[in-house]
Write an enzyme that holds these catalytic residues in place. Structure first.
Site, PDB file in Angstrom:
ATOM      1  N   GLY A 117       7.719  -1.581  -3.550  1.00 54.45           N
ATOM      2  CA  GLY A 117       8.890  -0.705  -3.528  1.00 54.45           C
ATOM      3  C   GLY A 117       9.764  -0.903  -4.758  1.00 54.45           C
ATOM      4  O   GLY A 117       9.551  -1.827  -5.544  1.00 54.45           O
ATOM      5  N   HIS A 122     -13.187  33.735  -1.087  1.00 51.98           N
ATOM      6  CA  HIS A 122     -14.300  33.005  -0.499  1.00 51.98           C
ATOM      7  C   HIS A 122     -15.308  32.663  -1.575  1.00 51.98           C
ATOM      8  O   HIS A 122     -15.631  33.526  -2.386  1.00 51.98           O
ATOM      9  CB  HIS A 122     -14.983  33.859   0.591  1.00 51.98           C
ATOM     10  CG  HIS A 122     -16.197  33.197   1.168  1.00 51.98           C
ATOM     11  ND1 HIS A 122     -16.116  32.115   2.018  1.00 51.98           N
ATOM     12  CD2 HIS A 122     -17.525  33.452   0.989  1.00 51.98           C
ATOM     13  CE1 HIS A 122     -17.342  31.735   2.346  1.00 51.98           C
ATOM     14  NE2 HIS A 122     -18.216  32.528   1.737  1.00 51.98           N
ATOM     15  N   PRO A 130       0.831  -1.213   0.000  1.00 50.77           N
ATOM     16  CA  PRO A 130       0.000   0.000   0.000  1.00 50.77           C
ATOM     17  C   PRO A 130       0.860   1.255   0.000  1.00 50.77           C
ATOM     18  O   PRO A 130       0.635   2.189   0.766  1.00 50.77           O
ATOM     19  CB  PRO A 130      -0.810  -0.137   1.301  1.00 50.77           C
ATOM     20  CG  PRO A 130       0.043  -0.974   2.201  1.00 50.77           C
ATOM     21  CD  PRO A 130       1.041  -1.714   1.367  1.00 50.77           C
TER      22      PRO A 130
HETATM   23  N1  LIG Z   1       2.390  10.343  -7.441  1.00 52.81           N
HETATM   24  C1  LIG Z   1       3.695  10.128  -7.389  1.00 52.81           C
HETATM   25  O1  LIG Z   1       4.486  11.044  -7.247  1.00 52.81           O
HETATM   26  C2  LIG Z   1       4.230   8.749  -7.517  1.00 52.81           C
HETATM   27  C3  LIG Z   1       3.416   7.717  -7.961  1.00 52.81           C
HETATM   28  C4  LIG Z   1       3.944   6.443  -8.013  1.00 52.81           C
HETATM   29  C5  LIG Z   1       5.269   6.218  -7.669  1.00 52.81           C
HETATM   30  N2  LIG Z   1       6.049   7.238  -7.258  1.00 52.81           N
HETATM   31  C6  LIG Z   1       7.447   6.997  -6.839  1.00 52.81           C
HETATM   32  O2  LIG Z   1       7.788   5.634  -6.941  1.00 52.81           O
HETATM   33  C7  LIG Z   1       8.337   5.193  -5.701  1.00 52.81           C
HETATM   34  C8  LIG Z   1       8.060   3.724  -5.514  1.00 52.81           C
HETATM   35  O3  LIG Z   1       6.683   3.510  -5.221  1.00 52.81           O
HETATM   36  P1  LIG Z   1       6.184   2.158  -4.543  1.00 52.81           P
HETATM   37  O4  LIG Z   1       4.751   2.333  -4.256  1.00 52.81           O
HETATM   38  O5  LIG Z   1       6.647   0.989  -5.336  1.00 52.81           O
HETATM   39  O6  LIG Z   1       7.051   2.082  -3.216  1.00 52.81           O
HETATM   40  P2  LIG Z   1       6.773   2.587  -1.730  1.00 52.81           P
HETATM   41  O7  LIG Z   1       8.069   2.458  -1.045  1.00 52.81           O
HETATM   42  O8  LIG Z   1       6.044   3.877  -1.738  1.00 52.81           O
HETATM   43  O9  LIG Z   1       5.748   1.519  -1.133  1.00 52.81           O
HETATM   44  C9  LIG Z   1       6.025   0.165  -0.956  1.00 52.81           C
HETATM   45  C10 LIG Z   1       5.012  -0.399   0.023  1.00 52.81           C
HETATM   46  O10 LIG Z   1       5.080  -1.813  -0.017  1.00 52.81           O
HETATM   47  C11 LIG Z   1       5.057  -2.317   1.317  1.00 52.81           C
HETATM   48  N3  LIG Z   1       5.687  -3.637   1.283  1.00 52.81           N
HETATM   49  C12 LIG Z   1       7.001  -3.963   1.245  1.00 52.81           C
HETATM   50  N4  LIG Z   1       7.161  -5.303   1.183  1.00 52.81           N
HETATM   51  C13 LIG Z   1       5.922  -5.845   1.167  1.00 52.81           C
HETATM   52  C14 LIG Z   1       5.409  -7.171   1.114  1.00 52.81           C
HETATM   53  N5  LIG Z   1       6.229  -8.214   1.026  1.00 52.81           N
HETATM   54  N6  LIG Z   1       4.063  -7.352   1.123  1.00 52.81           N
HETATM   55  C15 LIG Z   1       3.216  -6.296   1.185  1.00 52.81           C
HETATM   56  N7  LIG Z   1       3.644  -5.015   1.247  1.00 52.81           N
HETATM   57  C16 LIG Z   1       4.971  -4.788   1.239  1.00 52.81           C
HETATM   58  C17 LIG Z   1       5.793  -1.251   2.116  1.00 52.81           C
HETATM   59  O11 LIG Z   1       5.500  -1.352   3.480  1.00 52.81           O
HETATM   60  C18 LIG Z   1       5.239   0.022   1.468  1.00 52.81           C
HETATM   61  O12 LIG Z   1       4.013   0.381   2.039  1.00 52.81           O
HETATM   62  C19 LIG Z   1       7.693   6.080  -4.661  1.00 52.81           C
HETATM   63  O13 LIG Z   1       8.505   6.214  -3.514  1.00 52.81           O
HETATM   64  C20 LIG Z   1       7.523   7.384  -5.371  1.00 52.81           C
HETATM   65  O14 LIG Z   1       8.618   8.227  -5.144  1.00 52.81           O
HETATM   66  C21 LIG Z   1       5.544   8.503  -7.173  1.00 52.81           C
END
Ligand SMILES: NC(=O)c1ccc[n+]([C@@H]2O[C@H](COP(=O)([O-])OP(=O)(O)OC[C@H]3O[C@@H](n4cnc5c(N)ncnc54)[C@H](O)[C@@H]3O)[C@@H](O)[C@H]2O)c1
Ligand SMILES: Cc1cc2nc3c(=O)[nH]c(=O)nc-3n(C[C@H](O)[C@H](O)[C@H](O)COP(=O)(O)OP(=O)(O)OC[C@H]3O[C@@H](n4cnc5c(N)ncnc54)[C@H](O)[C@@H]3O)c2cc1C
EC number: 1.8.1.4
Length: 477
Positions: free
Chosen positions: A269, A443, A180
């Site tokens: 991630g 407003h 998430p």
């Molecule tokens: N709107 C935006 O700016 C935007 C949109 C998408 C991505 N991004 C960039 O891409 C990067 C990567 O995004 P992301 O969502 O892949 O990474 P993230 O690091 O944001 O989220 C990874 C999530 O996966 C969870 N996780 C890890 N291992 C797990 C497992 N085995 N089972 C279930 N959950 C697990 C973590 O606890 C974390 O909540 C972001 O940090 C962001 O900088 C930005």
């Protein structure tokens, strides 16, 4: 083997690499841009743009289904044609990619090289097995890739990542989302609103990078209005059964569940693309994650002639940061050894959920307890948000207790993308909350909600300075 000589070799033609290329050329130096995959950038091909296109379709579907409270009834069924949704996502995505491809096509041929680069020494690269590149300095701009945890790899091609979503011709029926984080909640909510059954499983309780526990809890509740979400899931088993993914888990009520899905979307991630670079051959200093140790202001790795920009350095994996870092790294690589700190902007991150999740300035987790006050607004009763039936969310602004200086903010809020910009701009200008309150507020607008939070912070700063100014007891940090 062919030999090429250049001033700056740039590995990776993504957003950071292209920005570095322009900076080198603007400095009047020769640049060689080396790309091992497809041109077009992650942002345009499989990142920012197609995800926002999918979200736009989801918002249209959601809006169409929620007109009744206004007395406006859309009779008949709201039909979501998955094929048409995906056709628009891909058509518009291809348009954005096309702009990048055109700009690459306009570069002189002698500035471009195709193939995977790896280091032979700090200033010599081997590209596939056809070319050796000799440079005065190098910029690593190789981006990042999704991490797929071991148990999910066993699902084979049913374990998909963001890239695969944007290759779909049609929407699936059921998707289990693992992670998430930012990608997970953006895509998960969009798919749910487009009629896909979504279950989201997290680990450790984190949600969309939020550090403020109150905002995170609020975000959890609001996301759960769209789909099943357990940020600390107890997943017992994931396995493949024919063309289906089977997930066995204990649900939020403590009941054992076994569910079948078309895909497991892995959003757990991303890691920098450094594995194939043979960094050891360059003798670069690495941290315990294997990421080069570099200066965040100059982007120079140790004392070497090598610079690192964008997702490759795993610091701020966002588009605008990749572009800024490419410019700084490219400029320094061109001037090398005259290396200078570049200008960094106030932190800003936006997650395109509904309501939007955003952070500006310092994050809650980076603040020292006892040194700041929290100003708050609850959007459930905020005028303009109520008018538009978008009255859900909460904003926390953080201000330094001793000075009233605005430090940062976290939120899940209507029009969060706009509020976060105002707040990041205020942070970059180093404004105090009192100065921010001197700005005009129209407003009725959602920014009046921001004013409520700022007034709350200001009252708490005053109360901390003089207890006679306290309305409701001492301030909370
Ligand atoms: N709107 C935006 O700016 C935007 C949109 C998408 C991505 N991004 C960039 O891409 C990067 C990567 O995004 P992301 O969502 O892949 O990474 P993230 O690091 O944001 O989220 C990874 C999530 O996966 C969870 N996780 C890890 N291992 C797990 C497992 N085995 N089972 C279930 N959950 C697990 C973590 O606890 C974390 O909540 C972001 O940090 C962001 O900088 C930005
Ligand atoms: C689903 C998703 C949604 C996102 N949404 C947003 C958003 O809304 N807003 C936002 O700000 N950010 C968003 N991001 C993050 C943003 O896309 C990235 O931060 C940005 O694209 C990083 O750019 P980059 O230049 O570092 O990497 P990339 O664009 O990935 O470029 C790296 C390039 O290097 C090449 N390469 C790798 N290794 C080698 C090698 N050895 N030799 C030669 N070439 C090599 C690759 O082929 C690639 O072309 C999103 C990301 C994802 C995945």
């Amino acid at each position: 083997m062919k030999r090429l000589d250049t001033d700056v070799a740039i590995i990776g033609a993504g957003s950071a690499g292209l920005s570095a290329y322009r900076a080198v050329r603007n400095a009047g130096k020769r640049a060689l841009l080396i790309e091992g995959g497809e041109h077009g950038t992650t942002c345009a091909r499989v990142g920012c743009m197609p995800s926002k296109l999918l979200i736009a379709a989801a918002e249209a579907a959601h809006a169409a289904a929620h007109t009744a409270p206004f007395g406006v009834h859309v009779d008949g069924t709201i039909r979501i044609e998955g094929r048409e949704v995906m056709a628009r996502v891909k058509r518009e995505r291809d348009r954005f990619v096309g702009f990048v491809l055109r700009s690459v096509a306009q570069m002189p041929d002698e500035d471009k090289l195709t193939g995977h680069a790896r280091f032979v020494s700090p200033t010599v690269l081997r590209v596939d097995d056809h070319t050796e590149v000799h440079a005065r300095s190098v910029v690593i701009a190789t981006g990042s890739s999704p991490i797929v945890p071991e148990p999910l790899k066993a699902l084979g091609e049913l374990a998909i990542v963001n890239d695969d979503v944007f290759a779909w011709d049609d929407l699936p029926k059921r998707v289990a989302v693992f992670g998430p984080g930012i990608i997970g909640v953006e895509l998960g909510q969009a798919l749910a609103r487009l009629g896909v059954t979504v279950r989201m499983f997290g680990k450790g309780g984190s949600l969309a990078g939020l550090g403020d526990p109150v905002i995170r809890e609020q975000a959890l509740g609001l996301m759960r209005e769209s789909f099943y979400l357990d940020p600390k899931a107890d997943v017992k088993e994931t396995r493949r059964d024919g063309d289906e993914v089977v997930v066995r888990y204990i649900d939020l009520d403590g009941v054992a569940q076994t569910e079948r899905f078309d895909f497991a979307l892995v959003a757990t991630g991303r890691k920098p693309n450094l594995d194939g670079l043979d960094l050891a051959a360059a003798g670069l200093p690495l941290d315990d994650r294997g990421v080069p140790v570099y200066d965040t202001n100059t982007l120079r790795i140790g004392d070497s002639p090598v610079f690192i920009a964008g997702d490759a350095n795993q610091d701020l994996p966002l588009l605008h940061e990749a572009s800024d870092e490419g410019k700084i790294a490219g400029g320094n690589a061109a001037r090398y050894p005259d290396v200078q700190p570049g200008e960094r902007r106030a932190p800003l991150a936006i997650v395109f959920t509904d309501p939007q999740i955003a952070q500006a300035g310092c994050r809650y987790r980076d603040l020292s307890p006892g040194t700041f006050v929290i100003g708050e607004v609850d959007f459930s009763d905020q005028g303009r948000s109520r008018v538009m039936l978008r009255n859900a969310g909460r904003l926390h602004v953080y201000a330094e207790t001793a000075t009233g200086r605005f430090l940062g903010a976290e939120m899940i809020a209507p029009s969060g993308e706009h509020l976060a910009h105002l707040l990041a701009w205020a942070r970059q200008q180093e404004l105090t909350v009192a100065q921010m309150l001197q700005m005009p507020f129209y407003h009725p607008v959602i920014e009046e909600g921001l004013r409520t939070a700022l007034r709350d912070a200001q009252a708490k700063v005053k109360c901390a300075a003089d207890p006679r100014d306290c309305r409701e007891g001492p301030p909370q940090a």
